[in-house]
Design a protein around this motif. Structure first.
Motif, PDB file in Angstrom:
ATOM      1  N   GLN A 119     -25.131 -13.178  -7.647  1.00  0.00           N
ATOM      2  CA  GLN A 119     -25.408 -14.824  -7.783  1.00  0.00           C
ATOM      3  C   GLN A 119     -26.178 -15.138  -6.999  1.00  0.00           C
ATOM      4  N   GLN A 120     -26.797 -16.454  -7.813  1.00  0.00           N
ATOM      5  CA  GLN A 120     -28.034 -16.961  -7.008  1.00  0.00           C
ATOM      6  C   GLN A 120     -27.504 -17.521  -5.942  1.00  0.00           C
ATOM      7  N   MET A 121     -28.096 -17.833  -4.777  1.00  0.00           N
ATOM      8  CA  MET A 121     -27.863 -19.047  -3.641  1.00  0.00           C
ATOM      9  C   MET A 121     -28.831 -20.185  -3.825  1.00  0.00           C
ATOM     10  N   THR A 122     -29.033 -21.127  -3.622  1.00  0.00           N
ATOM     11  CA  THR A 122     -29.506 -22.052  -3.138  1.00  0.00           C
ATOM     12  C   THR A 122     -29.981 -22.896  -1.759  1.00  0.00           C
ATOM     13  N   ALA A 123     -30.815 -23.010  -1.397  1.00  0.00           N
ATOM     14  CA  ALA A 123     -30.747 -23.541  -0.355  1.00  0.00           C
ATOM     15  C   ALA A 123     -31.714 -24.944  -0.173  1.00  0.00           C
ATOM     16  N   VAL A 124     -31.128 -26.092   0.673  1.00  0.00           N
ATOM     17  CA  VAL A 124     -31.197 -27.449   0.241  1.00  0.00           C
ATOM     18  C   VAL A 124     -31.580 -27.741   1.867  1.00  0.00           C
ATOM     19  N   GLN A 168     -36.837 -21.944  10.719  1.00  0.00           N
ATOM     20  CA  GLN A 168     -37.540 -22.946  11.714  1.00  0.00           C
ATOM     21  C   GLN A 168     -36.391 -23.056  12.801  1.00  0.00           C
ATOM     22  N   GLY A 169     -35.754 -22.181  13.032  1.00  0.00           N
ATOM     23  CA  GLY A 169     -34.519 -22.544  13.572  1.00  0.00           C
ATOM     24  C   GLY A 169     -34.116 -22.619  13.317  1.00  0.00           C
ATOM     25  N   VAL A 170     -32.966 -23.093  12.164  1.00  0.00           N
ATOM     26  CA  VAL A 170     -32.160 -23.467  11.874  1.00  0.00           C
ATOM     27  C   VAL A 170     -31.870 -22.729  10.214  1.00  0.00           C
ATOM     28  N   SER A 171     -29.843 -22.645  11.333  1.00  0.00           N
ATOM     29  CA  SER A 171     -29.744 -21.589   9.593  1.00  0.00           C
ATOM     30  C   SER A 171     -28.201 -21.823   9.274  1.00  0.00           C
ATOM     31  N   THR A 172     -27.552 -21.605   7.799  1.00  0.00           N
ATOM     32  CA  THR A 172     -26.128 -21.816   7.408  1.00  0.00           C
ATOM     33  C   THR A 172     -25.886 -20.121   7.010  1.00  0.00           C
ATOM     34  N   SER A 173     -25.246 -20.378   6.824  1.00  0.00           N
ATOM     35  CA  SER A 173     -24.148 -19.377   6.908  1.00  0.00           C
ATOM     36  C   SER A 173     -22.929 -19.182   5.258  1.00  0.00           C
ATOM     37  N   THR A 174     -22.683 -18.127   4.563  1.00  0.00           N
ATOM     38  CA  THR A 174     -21.659 -18.193   3.966  1.00  0.00           C
ATOM     39  C   THR A 174     -20.811 -16.970   3.681  1.00  0.00           C
ATOM     40  N   LEU A 175     -19.509 -16.673   4.050  1.00  0.00           N
ATOM     41  CA  LEU A 175     -18.749 -15.567   3.573  1.00  0.00           C
ATOM     42  C   LEU A 175     -18.904 -15.058   1.983  1.00  0.00           C
ATOM     43  N   VAL A 176     -19.438 -13.844   1.954  1.00  0.00           N
ATOM     44  CA  VAL A 176     -19.561 -13.413   0.162  1.00  0.00           C
ATOM     45  C   VAL A 176     -18.190 -11.908   0.413  1.00  0.00           C
ATOM     46  N   THR A 177     -18.081 -12.422  -0.983  1.00  0.00           N
ATOM     47  CA  THR A 177     -16.992 -10.794  -0.545  1.00  0.00           C
ATOM     48  C   THR A 177     -17.224 -10.350  -2.097  1.00  0.00           C
ATOM     49  N   ALA A 178     -17.106  -9.227  -2.206  1.00  0.00           N
ATOM     50  CA  ALA A 178     -17.474  -8.513  -3.005  1.00  0.00           C
ATOM     51  C   ALA A 178     -16.078  -7.799  -3.438  1.00  0.00           C
ATOM     52  N   SER A 179     -15.266  -7.191  -4.393  1.00  0.00           N
ATOM     53  CA  SER A 179     -14.334  -6.327  -4.937  1.00  0.00           C
ATOM     54  C   SER A 179     -13.847  -5.893  -6.269  1.00  0.00           C
TER      55      SER A 179
END
Length: 74
Positions: free
Chosen positions: A6-11, A63-74
């Motif tokens: 799955q391609q993630m995109t950072a905006v 640059q000190g800013v981050s965002t996260s998401t939980l990814v599940t592989a099943s």
């Protein structure tokens, strides 16, 4: 799922209100790369791979800013 990608995109939203695609500029990490890996460079930064069943937190940082998401592989 395991074996899928799955391609993630950072905006990013800048101080003038404009937005830009930062996918190739951020640092990508996975909290459990044995379960869910993420490409960090090359032609597909941010491409997530389901390696084994489980969950991982995928994080994009710049640059000190981050965002996260939980990814599940099943």
């Amino acid at each position: 799922g395991v074996g899928l990608t799955q391609q993630m995109t950072a905006v990013g939203t800048f101080s003038d209100g404009t937005q830009g695609n930062l996918t190739a500029s951020v640092a990508w990490t996975s909290s459990a790369p044995a379960l869910v890996s993420v490409d960090t460079s090359g032609a597909t930064p941010g491409l997530v791979h389901g390696v084994a069943a489980g969950q991982s937190t995928v994080t994009a940082s710049l640059q000190g800013v981050s965002t996260s998401t939980l990814v599940t592989a099943s």
